[in-house]
Design an enzyme around this catalytic site. Structure first.
Site, short mmCIF file in Angstrom:
data_model
loop_
_atom_site.label_atom_id
_atom_site.label_comp_id
_atom_site.label_asym_id
_atom_site.label_seq_id
_atom_site.Cartn_x
_atom_site.Cartn_y
_atom_site.Cartn_z
N CYS A 1 0.86 -1.18 0.00
CA CYS A 1 0.00 0.00 0.00
C CYS A 1 0.90 1.23 0.00
O CYS A 1 2.10 1.13 0.16
CB CYS A 1 -0.87 0.00 1.24
SG CYS A 1 -1.63 -1.59 1.58
N ARG B 1 1.34 1.53 -6.13
CA ARG B 1 1.67 0.57 -5.07
C ARG B 1 0.45 -0.17 -4.55
O ARG B 1 0.57 -1.10 -3.76
CB ARG B 1 2.34 1.29 -3.91
CG ARG B 1 3.67 1.88 -4.28
CD ARG B 1 4.33 2.43 -3.07
NE ARG B 1 4.60 1.38 -2.12
CZ ARG B 1 5.81 1.04 -1.72
NH1 ARG B 1 6.86 1.66 -2.18
NH2 ARG B 1 5.97 0.08 -0.84
N TRP C 1 -3.85 -1.88 -0.97
CA TRP C 1 -3.90 -3.16 -1.69
C TRP C 1 -4.32 -4.17 -0.62
O TRP C 1 -3.56 -4.48 0.29
CB TRP C 1 -2.53 -3.50 -2.26
CG TRP C 1 -2.51 -4.70 -3.14
CD1 TRP C 1 -2.75 -4.75 -4.48
CD2 TRP C 1 -2.21 -6.06 -2.74
NE1 TRP C 1 -2.63 -6.04 -4.93
CE2 TRP C 1 -2.30 -6.86 -3.89
CE3 TRP C 1 -1.90 -6.65 -1.52
CZ2 TRP C 1 -2.07 -8.23 -3.88
CZ3 TRP C 1 -1.68 -8.03 -1.50
CH2 TRP C 1 -1.77 -8.80 -2.67
N ASN D 1 0.84 0.17 6.63
CA ASN D 1 1.27 -0.85 5.65
C ASN D 1 1.89 -2.00 6.43
O ASN D 1 2.57 -1.76 7.43
CB ASN D 1 2.36 -0.31 4.72
CG ASN D 1 1.83 0.70 3.74
OD1 ASN D 1 0.63 0.92 3.67
ND2 ASN D 1 2.73 1.33 3.01
N GLY D 2 1.71 -3.21 5.93
CA GLY D 2 2.30 -4.36 6.62
C GLY D 2 1.19 -5.26 7.14
O GLY D 2 0.03 -5.12 6.74
N GLU E 1 9.84 -14.48 -19.35
CA GLU E 1 9.53 -13.07 -19.09
C GLU E 1 8.48 -12.55 -20.08
O GLU E 1 7.58 -11.80 -19.70
CB GLU E 1 10.84 -12.26 -19.16
CG GLU E 1 10.70 -10.76 -18.98
CD GLU E 1 10.13 -10.32 -17.65
OE1 GLU E 1 9.93 -11.16 -16.74
OE2 GLU E 1 9.83 -9.12 -17.52
N LYS F 1 4.92 -11.02 -18.91
CA LYS F 1 4.47 -9.68 -19.27
C LYS F 1 3.07 -9.76 -19.87
O LYS F 1 2.20 -8.97 -19.53
CB LYS F 1 5.40 -9.01 -20.30
CG LYS F 1 6.73 -8.53 -19.83
CD LYS F 1 6.70 -7.41 -18.82
CE LYS F 1 6.59 -7.97 -17.44
NZ LYS F 1 7.70 -7.88 -16.54
N GLU G 1 0.29 -10.81 -17.17
CA GLU G 1 -0.03 -9.89 -16.08
C GLU G 1 -0.75 -8.63 -16.53
O GLU G 1 -1.51 -8.06 -15.77
CB GLU G 1 1.21 -9.55 -15.24
CG GLU G 1 2.24 -8.72 -15.92
CD GLU G 1 3.46 -8.46 -15.03
OE1 GLU G 1 3.33 -8.38 -13.81
OE2 GLU G 1 4.56 -8.33 -15.58
N HIS H 1 7.66 -32.64 -24.34
CA HIS H 1 7.32 -33.51 -23.21
C HIS H 1 5.97 -33.15 -22.60
O HIS H 1 5.73 -33.46 -21.44
CB HIS H 1 8.44 -33.45 -22.17
CG HIS H 1 9.76 -33.87 -22.74
ND1 HIS H 1 10.11 -35.19 -22.95
CD2 HIS H 1 10.80 -33.14 -23.22
CE1 HIS H 1 11.31 -35.24 -23.50
NE2 HIS H 1 11.75 -34.01 -23.67
N LYS I 1 2.78 -2.88 -7.07
CA LYS I 1 4.16 -2.77 -7.54
C LYS I 1 5.16 -3.47 -6.64
O LYS I 1 6.02 -4.19 -7.10
CB LYS I 1 4.53 -1.30 -7.73
CG LYS I 1 5.93 -1.08 -8.28
CD LYS I 1 6.03 -1.58 -9.70
CE LYS I 1 7.42 -1.41 -10.29
NZ LYS I 1 7.59 -2.23 -11.48
C1 F6R Z 1 6.47 -8.49 -12.98
C2 F6R Z 1 6.94 -7.89 -11.76
C3 F6R Z 1 7.12 -8.76 -10.57
C4 F6R Z 1 8.38 -8.35 -9.81
C5 F6R Z 1 8.47 -9.15 -8.49
C6 F6R Z 1 9.76 -8.84 -7.75
O1 F6R Z 1 6.37 -7.56 -14.00
O2 F6R Z 1 7.16 -6.71 -11.68
O3 F6R Z 1 7.16 -10.11 -10.92
O4 F6R Z 1 9.50 -8.58 -10.61
O5 F6R Z 1 7.38 -8.83 -7.68
O6 F6R Z 1 9.86 -7.49 -7.44
P1 F6R Z 1 11.23 -6.82 -7.08
O7 F6R Z 1 12.11 -6.89 -8.25
O8 F6R Z 1 10.87 -5.41 -6.70
O9 F6R Z 1 11.79 -7.60 -5.92
#
Ligand code: F6R
Length: 609
Positions: free
Chosen positions: A2, A28, A75, A101-102, A482, A486, A489, A505, A604
């Site tokens: 959050c 966030r 969040w 937060n937490g 990756e 992308k 998500e 397989h 995020k």
């Molecule tokens: C995907 C994405 C997440 C982060 C993951 C780790 O696009 O952003 O999978 O890569 O939550 O986050 P960090 O790198 O901040 O530890």
């Protein structure tokens, strides 16, 4: 996950400052938002489910003004994302408001105790107990009450409390969830992330776990759990407000994709030493003895950073000749730790706040491993937990889907490979050649970005698909993972990444004429093998999209669509091959009307387990 913002000053209205901070923090967490302001006549609170804009509309229709205040964008963890569960939370009397937060781990037990002594709860959140604890706590000042309350709390918090009785005061506390103070001129701010306050000040104080800070317009002081005053350094944020603004782009994700020539350059800046064919990585703080002791490397990370770790394995094994294993931080932290001083543990994180990665670091440290970080956010918890590391210097990443951090993480891993390699098996001539190739990367990234019109046209063709398969081998297998991440998500299309040969397989059963199969197939030692895998897909009617490199010919006519990135040494190729995949995910998501920068259910930085 959050966002928190707070303001105390009295020279201007707190509400617009808080709203601006919330807008900057919305990435966030974005399921509800709220504020509480103090205007000398008590606290006024407004909170709503939905985006920050819904709160802004409500405040425009029915304004509230204050001299100080706190605000939050949520969040949800405990309790549905509705108006009631939005922060700030109040005690029974409405005298104390809290944003948090937490996770309060003993919230249920505390709630039962507080209800027995007559407190009435109005939400399903764990955070509300904090407001009632403060109400119940002994002490004549807000800080005394907060300190007394926190003695009962188990779990993690970054929190700010405001009182109706102390007109110009905020009390802030941190344990396991980031909070920083913004130092202005006769005004002070609090935020969970520097971007919230960058429009007002660049001077910040990062709080340590266990700190409690008291802010008034006359100054601030930091206390420990026994109320002893602590000295904390004032740091300076070195990026500009423009870095956190759209700057004419429709989305942060597109802006950040397009920034990659500059961000890769920034990660490399000042670190390539062409004469010696090596890298300067002073921030690693590795002595000659530390280096000589390394027998293995363990990489811990989550999500996109974990994918960068998989690329890093190939790079480090090839350049430095050291065996590497790559672990999901969330799994690693709960396994028996067999590491020791001979293992270098590398934690990779964009935000520097990911809870599982942080705990994996602590577990490795407890086992005696030498731990270093590869982190983007300066001053973040992971950066401070590691005794050294490599900062990415990629600037703030606001789009929830990580893009520029990924390419900078790989660039940092290449630098590390070069550095360790030159202290090991890599010759000076090979190092010099690699330095020249690495230095060329930003321009090659620019060329890869020039594929955008082709990618946009391809997105039109593919945006109706229900499933995608992404395949690659060697250093480009993680790029396939990756690319799939992308797409899923931000567009909510089901996508899977697989090693191209492993497809036989099982997943090949999915292939038919409706299945787009994206092959990541630049030149390299497995290129011919990938072509054979393409044959296998083609024979089953799959639609092939090939990300290949210039000079690779026509791929034997196997691909329905081709996107060609510049050719470069194989271990550097993921920095280029990922670019069309980022663009493809972006354009498909836009065509499907998705909220690219704020995909559903995500936030995020993942600061909870
Ligand atoms: C995907 C994405 C997440 C982060 C993951 C780790 O696009 O952003 O999978 O890569 O939550 O986050 P960090 O790198 O901040 O530890």
């Amino acid at each position: 996950m959050c966002g928190i913002v707070g303001y105390v000053g009295g020279q201007r209205d707190a509400t617009p400052v808080l709203l601006e901070g919330l807008r900057r923090l919305e990435y966030r967490g974005y399921d509800s938002a709220g504020i509480a302001v103090q205007n000398g006549r008590g606290l006024t609170t407004r909170k709503l489910a939905g985006r920050v804009q819904a709160l802004a509309d409500s405040l425009e229709a029915l304004p509230v003004h204050g001299e100080s205040g706190i605000a939050h964008t949520r969040w949800a963890t405990h309790g549905a994302p509705n108006d009631r569960n939005a922060h700030p939370h109040l005690d029974c009397t409405g005298r104390f408001a809290v944003v948090h937060n937490g996770i309060i781990e003993n919230a249920d037990a505390l709630r039962t105790l507080l209800e027995r002594s007559g407190h009435r709860f109005t939400t399903e959140t764990d955070s509300e107990v904090l407001a009632h604890l403060v109400e119940e706590a002994p002490g004549t000042t807000l800080e005394a009450k907060v300190l007394a309350s926190l003695a009962h709390v188990q779990g993690t918090y970054g929190l700010v409390v405001i009182s109706a009785q102390e007109r110009h005061k905020l009390v802030v506390a941190r344990r396991g969830s980031p909070v920083l103070l913004g130092i202005g001129d006769g005004e002070y701010l609090v935020a969970s992330d520097a971007s919230a306050i960058l429009g007002h000040t660049r001077s910040v104080v990062y709080l340590n776990d266990g700190d409690v800070a008291v802010l008034t317009p006359d100054g601030y002081h930091v206390l420990d759990a026994e109320a002893r005053v602590q000295v904390r350094a004032v740091d300076r944020i070195d990026w500009d407000v423009e870095a956190i603004e759209l700057g004419g782009y429709p989305h942060f994700m597109l802006k950040e994709i397009c920034e990659q020539p500059e961000t890769v350059c920034s990660t490399l800046r000042g670190r390539l030493l062409s004469a010696d064919g090596t890298a300067r990585l002073n921030g690693l703080h590795l002595t000659a003895e530390d280096r000589a002791a390394i027998r293995r490397i363990t990489i811990v990370a989550c999500g996109t950073s974990w994918h960068a770790g998989l690329v890093g394995r190939e790079i480090l094994e090839e350049l430095a000749g050291i065996p590497v294993q790559v672990e999901y931080a969330s799994e690693y932290r709960y396994r028996p730790q067999l590491e020791g001083p001979a293992t270098l543990t590398l934690a990779i994180s964009q935000s520097g706040e990911t809870a599982d990665t942080l705990e994996a670091i602590r577990a490795a440290q407890a086992a005696g491993s030498c731990v270093r970080g590869i982190v983007n956010v300066v001053g973040s918890t992971i950066a401070r937990q590691c005794p050294g590391g490599i900062y990415l210097h990629a600037g703030p990443e606001i789009g929830v889907a990580s893009t520029k951090a990924f390419t900078s993480q790989i660039a940092a891993l290449v630098l590390l490979g070069l550095y360790l390699g030159r202290h090991g098996k890599l010759s000076r001539a090979a190092g010099q050649d690699l330095v020249t190739r690495i230095a060329a990367l930003p321009d090659l990234v620019r060329c890869a970005l020039a594929l955008e019109p082709q990618v946009r046209a391809l997105a039109q063709e593919l945006s109706g698909a229900q499933n995608f398969l992404y395949l690659g081998r060697g250093v480009n297998f993680p790029v396939a993972l990756e690319g799939a991440l992308k797409l899923k998500e931000i567009s909510y299309i089901h996508a899977e990444g697989y090693p191209a040969a492993e497809m036989k397989h099982g997943p090949i059963a999915l292939v038919d004429e409706r299945m787009p199969v994206v092959f990541v197939a630049p030149g390299g030692h497995v290129y011919e093998k990938v072509l054979s895998n393409m044959q296998e897909v083609k024979a089953r009617g799959g639609r092939i999209i090939a990300i290949t490199s210039e000079g690779n010919g026509d791929l034997h006519g196997l691909a329905d669509y081709q996107l060609r990135v510049p050719s470069c040494p194989e271990i550097l190729s993921p920095i280029l091959t990922v670019i069309p995949l980022q663009l493809l995910a972006y354009h498909i998501a836009v065509l499907r009307g998705c909220d690219v920068d704020r995909p559903r259910n995500l936030a995020k930085s993942v600061t909870v387990e």
